[in-house]
Each structure stands twice: as C-alpha cells, then as structure tokens.
Design a protein around this motif. Sequence first.
Motif, mmCIF file in Angstrom:
data_model
loop_
_atom_site.group_PDB
_atom_site.id
_atom_site.type_symbol
_atom_site.label_atom_id
_atom_site.label_comp_id
_atom_site.label_asym_id
_atom_site.label_seq_id
_atom_site.Cartn_x
_atom_site.Cartn_y
_atom_site.Cartn_z
ATOM 1 N N VAL A 2 13.785 -17.273 -3.214
ATOM 2 C CA VAL A 2 15.097 -17.133 -2.410
ATOM 3 C C VAL A 2 14.677 -17.886 -1.044
ATOM 4 C CG1 VAL A 2 14.362 -14.996 -1.510
ATOM 5 C CG2 VAL A 2 16.690 -15.708 -1.462
ATOM 6 N N TYR A 58 18.837 -19.723 -3.736
ATOM 7 C CA TYR A 58 17.857 -19.077 -4.823
ATOM 8 C C TYR A 58 17.939 -19.835 -5.945
ATOM 9 C CZ TYR A 58 22.093 -18.088 -7.373
ATOM 10 O OH TYR A 58 23.081 -18.236 -8.292
ATOM 11 N N ALA A 118 23.694 -18.638 -2.450
ATOM 12 C CA ALA A 118 24.181 -17.319 -2.793
ATOM 13 C C ALA A 118 25.433 -16.850 -2.328
ATOM 14 C CB ALA A 118 23.017 -16.379 -2.125
ATOM 15 N N THR A 122 27.190 -14.645 0.019
ATOM 16 C CA THR A 122 26.869 -13.941 1.117
ATOM 17 C C THR A 122 28.096 -13.377 1.706
ATOM 18 O OG1 THR A 122 26.487 -15.800 2.593
ATOM 19 C CG2 THR A 122 24.603 -14.767 1.226
ATOM 20 N N SER A 148 19.523 -8.363 -1.093
ATOM 21 C CA SER A 148 19.657 -8.789 -2.710
ATOM 22 C C SER A 148 18.883 -7.962 -3.569
ATOM 23 C CB SER A 148 19.726 -10.259 -2.658
ATOM 24 O OG SER A 148 19.782 -10.736 -3.837
ATOM 25 N N ALA A 192 20.994 -13.840 -5.751
ATOM 26 C CA ALA A 192 22.423 -14.529 -6.267
ATOM 27 C C ALA A 192 23.397 -13.954 -5.288
ATOM 28 C CB ALA A 192 22.579 -14.206 -7.611
ATOM 29 N N THR A 193 23.442 -12.735 -4.908
ATOM 30 C CA THR A 193 24.332 -11.910 -3.886
ATOM 31 C C THR A 193 23.572 -11.065 -3.083
ATOM 32 O OG1 THR A 193 24.692 -10.217 -5.441
ATOM 33 C CG2 THR A 193 26.104 -11.880 -6.084
ATOM 34 N N CYS A 194 24.228 -11.284 -1.850
ATOM 35 C CA CYS A 194 23.514 -10.452 -0.644
ATOM 36 C C CYS A 194 24.737 -9.610 -0.017
ATOM 37 C CB CYS A 194 22.983 -11.402 0.348
ATOM 38 S SG CYS A 194 21.803 -12.337 -0.258
#
Length: 275
Positions: A50, A60, A71, A73, A104, A109-111
Amino acid sequence: VTLNDQIAWAAGTGGKIVRSDDGGKTWVRQNTPTFNNLQGIAAWDAQTAVVAGNAGLILYTADGGANWKVANTPKSENPNKLFRVRVFGDTAWAVGEFAGLFKSDDKGATCTRAVPESDLGYNSVYFVGQHGWVVGESGTILRSEDGGANWVPVVTENKSSLMSVTFRDEHHGVAVGLTGALLTTADGGLTWKSIPDLTQEHFLDIIWDGNAWVAVGDKGVMATSDAEASAWKVSRMPQGDVAWRTQIAKVGSHYLLAGANLAILEGDKLTVIGR
C-alpha cells in the motif's frame, strides 16, 4: 519499505514506485495510475503493498506491483496530503494533514477515517499489538490502548513538530522531530523524556534495528543509541554526504536510505543508487 534481505519498495515524486529484488542494488520502476507525489509505502508480503501520497491518495497492489489501484478513501474538501503509511498485522494505517489518520483492514482497498478532521498534521504512527501511538505537528502525541478505536492526547514540554515514532516493545519507544527533537518513553508513552542538545538538525525518521536505535534526518545527520535509548551519539553520513533522509530501513548487514535519493549505508561506506 523492506520485506527481507532482498525485496524492497520505494515511492516518490510524480507517482514513482520502484522495486528491488536484490537487496537494493538494482531497482525497477512500476506503472502507477497517478502523477501525484507519493510519500510513503508499506507491504504485507512480496505481493501485497500500500502507498500513501498527496491529495489523500492511497494505492494498493495484490500482485507485487504489476498493477496498482486507487483505494476507496473518505472524501474531503481539505488537501489531506498523506505523509506515511505503515502495516501492523493485517491492518494498514496512514497519517497526514488535517488530522489525517486512516485505517484499512482489507489490504488497502478501502480506508476509513479514525479521528475527525482538524487543523493539525499527523506525521507518523506505530503499533505494538493493541497499543498505538501517533505523533505530529507542534509536539502532538496521541496514544491508544484499544487498537486505534480511541485516541488520547499526551502532553509534554516539547513543542517541536515530531516526524517519526517507533517502539521496540509495548513499553519502550522513541519519537524524533524538527530542530533535533528526540523524546524517549519507558512506560508505553504515558510520559516522555526529552534528550536535549543533540543537534539543531531536523530528525525525520527513527527505527529500532534489533540492536540499536537509529535516527536520520536533514543534512546527513544520524544519531544512534543502545536499547535503553539513554546514550545517544550524533554523527554525519560518510563521504561528506549532506542529503536529507526521510526513511531508513535495516536490510541484512546494511541500511537502505530514502529521501533526496536512494542509498545504501554499510559501515563507513555510503553508495547512492538512485534518485
């Protein structure tokens, strides 16, 4: 960021990401979907990593860097430049402007945002188990005992901005910052002791390399100490090198340095290997 004696990644200006598979001797540039400056990089393994950078950007990869993706965010009207990202267990944490503290749990992938926005920058984060610490502008120190669910400010006499924090266990840690700021703790960050008059140069990174504390920063400055962080020695990089260094990592018998350039430090020999 280093994974072992062979694999390392580095990130920089204009969306640049490079990878080495031979301990830093040679580097290969990887394609990225951005021209934003990238400030920090961390990895779980040889395939999964990342990156954090300007404009709140987080990238990422799940295939060793063959493909970097943007990602998901939280959006903000503030710039939200991110300065550093680190991996602890399965979780990645990124820090930056406007109280930027992002988490994350799915390999980047997602934050999600961990604290509300405010006009204060965070520069570094570190975890040992459920114990976490954040440092930033104007001597800011935050402490968590529940894996980052809640953060409590710690007050110290130091008002210099802190740029990096590292712990060697849940009790012993060191934070470094501008104008030679260097603070140590032996009680998990409840209280901090300032080490005065080491240097006026900026310290930008601190690591525990398994045997010693090592700090690097502006104009080739370097400081080292034993495990107790009580006997600090300040020196300069070999060969008159005065480049600024934002990160240092131990790789086998040598150190990898990032900042104004990429370099290998082994004993009293410094070899610049890329810009």
